[in-house]
Motif scaffolding. Sequence first.
Motif, PDB file in Angstrom:
ATOM      1  N   THR A  59       0.834  -1.197   0.000  1.00  0.00           N
ATOM      2  CA  THR A  59       0.000   0.000   0.000  1.00  0.00           C
ATOM      3  C   THR A  59       0.871   1.250   0.000  1.00  0.00           C
ATOM      4  OG1 THR A  59      -1.724  -1.167   1.199  1.00  0.00           O
ATOM      5  CG2 THR A  59      -1.831   1.215   1.246  1.00  0.00           C
ATOM      6  N   LEU A  60       1.936   1.250   0.786  1.00  0.00           N
ATOM      7  CA  LEU A  60       2.822   2.410   0.843  1.00  0.00           C
ATOM      8  C   LEU A  60       3.535   2.625  -0.490  1.00  0.00           C
ATOM      9  CD1 LEU A  60       4.385   2.040   4.401  1.00  0.00           C
ATOM     10  CD2 LEU A  60       2.672   3.689   3.650  1.00  0.00           C
ATOM     11  N   GLN A  61       3.966   1.556  -1.149  1.00  0.00           N
ATOM     12  CA  GLN A  61       4.651   1.668  -2.431  1.00  0.00           C
ATOM     13  C   GLN A  61       3.702   2.177  -3.511  1.00  0.00           C
ATOM     14  OE1 GLN A  61       6.299  -2.191  -3.155  1.00  0.00           O
ATOM     15  NE2 GLN A  61       8.004  -1.892  -1.742  1.00  0.00           N
ATOM     16  N   GLY A  62       2.444   1.839  -3.415  1.00  0.00           N
ATOM     17  CA  GLY A  62       1.471   2.284  -4.404  1.00  0.00           C
ATOM     18  C   GLY A  62       1.161   3.762  -4.297  1.00  0.00           C
ATOM     19  N   LYS A  63       1.367   4.354  -3.125  1.00  0.00           N
ATOM     20  CA  LYS A  63       1.079   5.767  -2.901  1.00  0.00           C
ATOM     21  C   LYS A  63       2.236   6.662  -3.293  1.00  0.00           C
ATOM     22  CE  LYS A  63      -2.318   5.159   0.745  1.00  0.00           C
ATOM     23  NZ  LYS A  63      -2.712   5.452   2.115  1.00  0.00           N
ATOM     24  N   GLU A  64       3.411   6.089  -3.501  1.00  0.00           N
ATOM     25  CA  GLU A  64       4.592   6.904  -3.840  1.00  0.00           C
ATOM     26  C   GLU A  64       4.616   7.290  -5.279  1.00  0.00           C
ATOM     27  OE1 GLU A  64       7.933   4.585  -2.587  1.00  0.00           O
ATOM     28  OE2 GLU A  64       7.516   4.895  -0.495  1.00  0.00           O
TER      29      GLU A  64
END
Length: 64
Positions: A59-64
Motif C-alpha cells: 500500500t505504501l509503495q502504491g502511494k509513492e
Amino acid sequence: MRYTTGAGRMIGKNPSSDDPNAQIAVKLKALFQSVQEEAIPARFLDLLEKLEAAEQRSTLQGKE
C-alpha cells in the motif's frame, strides 16, 4: 432451544436415540464448539503478521 430439521423432525437438547439426524446435529454442534475454543496456532499468527506487513508495504509503495 428446539428447531426442525429439513425432514420436519424436532431437535432439542436431548436427541432421541431413534433420530439419527438429531444425534448428528448434537455431535456437530459439540465439534463446532470445540473448534471455536481452540487457540490459534502461533505459526498461523506469524503468517498473518507477515501478510499484514506485506500488504502495508504494498500500500505504501502504491502511494509513492
